[in-house]
Scaffold this active site. Sequence first.
Site, PDB file in Angstrom:
ATOM      1  N   ASP A 335       0.846  -1.181   0.000  1.00 21.30           N
ATOM      2  CA  ASP A 335       0.000   0.000   0.000  1.00 21.30           C
ATOM      3  C   ASP A 335       0.891   1.244   0.000  1.00 21.30           C
ATOM      4  O   ASP A 335       1.894   1.304   0.728  1.00 21.30           O
ATOM      5  CB  ASP A 335      -0.876  -0.027   1.259  1.00 21.30           C
ATOM      6  CG  ASP A 335      -1.920   1.060   1.249  1.00 21.30           C
ATOM      7  OD1 ASP A 335      -2.821   0.995   0.390  1.00 21.30           O
ATOM      8  OD2 ASP A 335      -1.838   1.973   2.085  1.00 21.30           O
ATOM      9  N   GLU A 366       1.601   0.256  -4.906  1.00 21.36           N
ATOM     10  CA  GLU A 366       1.077   1.507  -5.449  1.00 21.36           C
ATOM     11  C   GLU A 366       2.235   2.503  -5.521  1.00 21.36           C
ATOM     12  O   GLU A 366       2.768   2.882  -4.469  1.00 21.36           O
ATOM     13  CB  GLU A 366       0.006   2.086  -4.517  1.00 21.36           C
ATOM     14  CG  GLU A 366      -1.256   1.251  -4.406  1.00 21.36           C
ATOM     15  CD  GLU A 366      -2.255   1.902  -3.458  1.00 21.36           C
ATOM     16  OE1 GLU A 366      -3.404   2.109  -3.866  1.00 21.36           O
ATOM     17  OE2 GLU A 366      -1.883   2.211  -2.306  1.00 21.36           O
TER      18      GLU A 366
END
Length: 654
Positions: A335, A366
């Site tokens: 994340d 990400e």
Amino acid sequence: MRTALDWKRYYSSPEFLDNYIYAGNDLGVTCTDSGASFKLWSPSADRVTLNLYQDGGKGKPFFCVPMTKEEKGVWHWSTAERLHGVYYDFLLEIEGKEVRSADPWAKACGLNGQRSMAVDLSRTDPEGWADDRAPERTREQIIYEVHVKEFSWDPAGGFPEAYRGKYKAFTCTDTTLNGDGIHPTGLRYMKDLGITHVQIMPAYDYGSVNEAGEDTEFNWGYDPVNYNVPEGSYSTDPARGEVRIREMKEMIQSLHASGFRVIMDVVYNHTYTLDSWFQRTAPWYFYRVFEDGRISNGSACGNDVASEREMCAKYILESVLYWTEEYHIDGFRFDLMGLLDVDLMNRIRKALDDRYGRGEKILFGEPWAAAETAMEGNAVPALKKNIALLDEKIGMFCDDTRDAVKGSALKIRRPGFINGARGMEADILRGVRAWCLDSGEYGEDHAAVKAPSQIITYVSSHDNQTLWDKLTETLPQADDAEKMRLNRMAAALYMTCQGTLFFLSGEEFARTKNGMEDSFNAPIGLNRLDWTQAWENHGLVEYYRGLIGLRSRLPGLCDKSARGPERISAMNRSEGLVSFILDNRSADGSERWDCVKIIYNSSRAARSVSAGGGTWEILCTGEDSSLWQGHHPAEKGLMIAPQSVLILGRTKKT
Ligand code: CA
């Protein structure tokens, strides 16, 4: 009292760096039949007391003992007693103040993670765990994003009542719609679909759901409390620390046995609150602070973990290795990877490669952050623009392909290539080649993607609107038939792009959240997988299934090497129309078609198609993605239907 900046300066001082960086890998509790050893790294404390409890939440300690300060800021206490199942925390004295903390290195915990638990991990293994193995790696990796509770909450899924929303639901291998024995749900449904990797949304212990609360409480779980402990609300008994561990292992074991690899969604970039175990045991060491004293908040969640600090980097690395070793996890989705630093990501890649073989564990994240972060020293953030500095086998979610296909995820009314935007054709062709071309061609943001292995190709994930809702948003006048057509087109388009494929569970049955963008704490009733809808839209599901089956027979698209994009040639584009030729030869010669022609037509008119020399057959149209299973010769005068993808294969000469 020291300020945050005072602490940071101290942690950067030569005195600290020389004396307090601990190299051992035995922090936390080591617990066996022959005793237990407790080690806490707290260079900031003047005194530490260890408290032992019978219960994970209630009551006073039955035993308190001062810990001994050893070298490198490590506090230690050990005993020859068996302490499996005993709960504990620490009372620290820092700058004359007493502070209670659970163990940042805990491997087990009590209700809501407030006390840690000593655990003999060998006692948490389900039967057959020693023989648990991930399935063999497949030619293509197709990742399916699933939330533990969403997966089995719907009563129509046919899961036993007691397992709904729990890890245990993944041990049910034969569920059907309302238990009708006919329409598979759960694991069998996923198997039929053909996906290879199940990505579990956060399943470490997080803070936003009360483990003693109502079963209907829901959150995505991007709010870590105990990084190395499974979340309790997904277990059948969150108050008994060993239960969640065993049940999570059972989930992974069952997924492996059903033929799936398991990816864990990890959120090392921030913690649930700044008042964390990190902060209580080593004030400000694990967090970023700007030079003017402001707390760094690049996560938009109140704090940023300082991954570039050595003890923090070591913590994250060891945590990843722990999940692979103890829980047999096959890959990690980071994340807000853009908040972590490039060196750490490459270090994790190397450590996994050294242990398990090059690329065996999949690693991606990400490549962005929510806001500016106060990364220290010369550390470089693992952002999209720095992709060239990341290992070739570290992937990033490709928002460029996502947005080119169906429009910006953030500007919800903006369409993409399939739903009416003009001028997207060039970006679509870039997406086909996973944005791997000469550096500079696309500007700074796309500086030199090394290989398709660095790209995660997708159009939907838990964030933002579902694909179906995005189509509804951008085409308010469209009827369901048109939206279905465009959904099929979106799928056929991104599944014929290079890179690793990824989609949100339910994308394949037109999943909707009624237009809601970020449903992280919306009711479970909105978030749950609707198994009735999965059957009602089984035509779309079949279309996905055909595409997935075809994908693994197109080695030219599965090629993740730096040379892979060279397989794409004869790229043509005009308004609403894109086509290219794929060199589909494989090293072992097992391919059925040596050459593949792919055409995307987003216009509302049929267009004529010419394939070229040789014998061609139709593999996939806008209506049917399983034509490749039979033999359908491509006749002269071939047309591509409006709003569709056409895939043709040239039969290999024998
Ligand atoms: Ca929790």
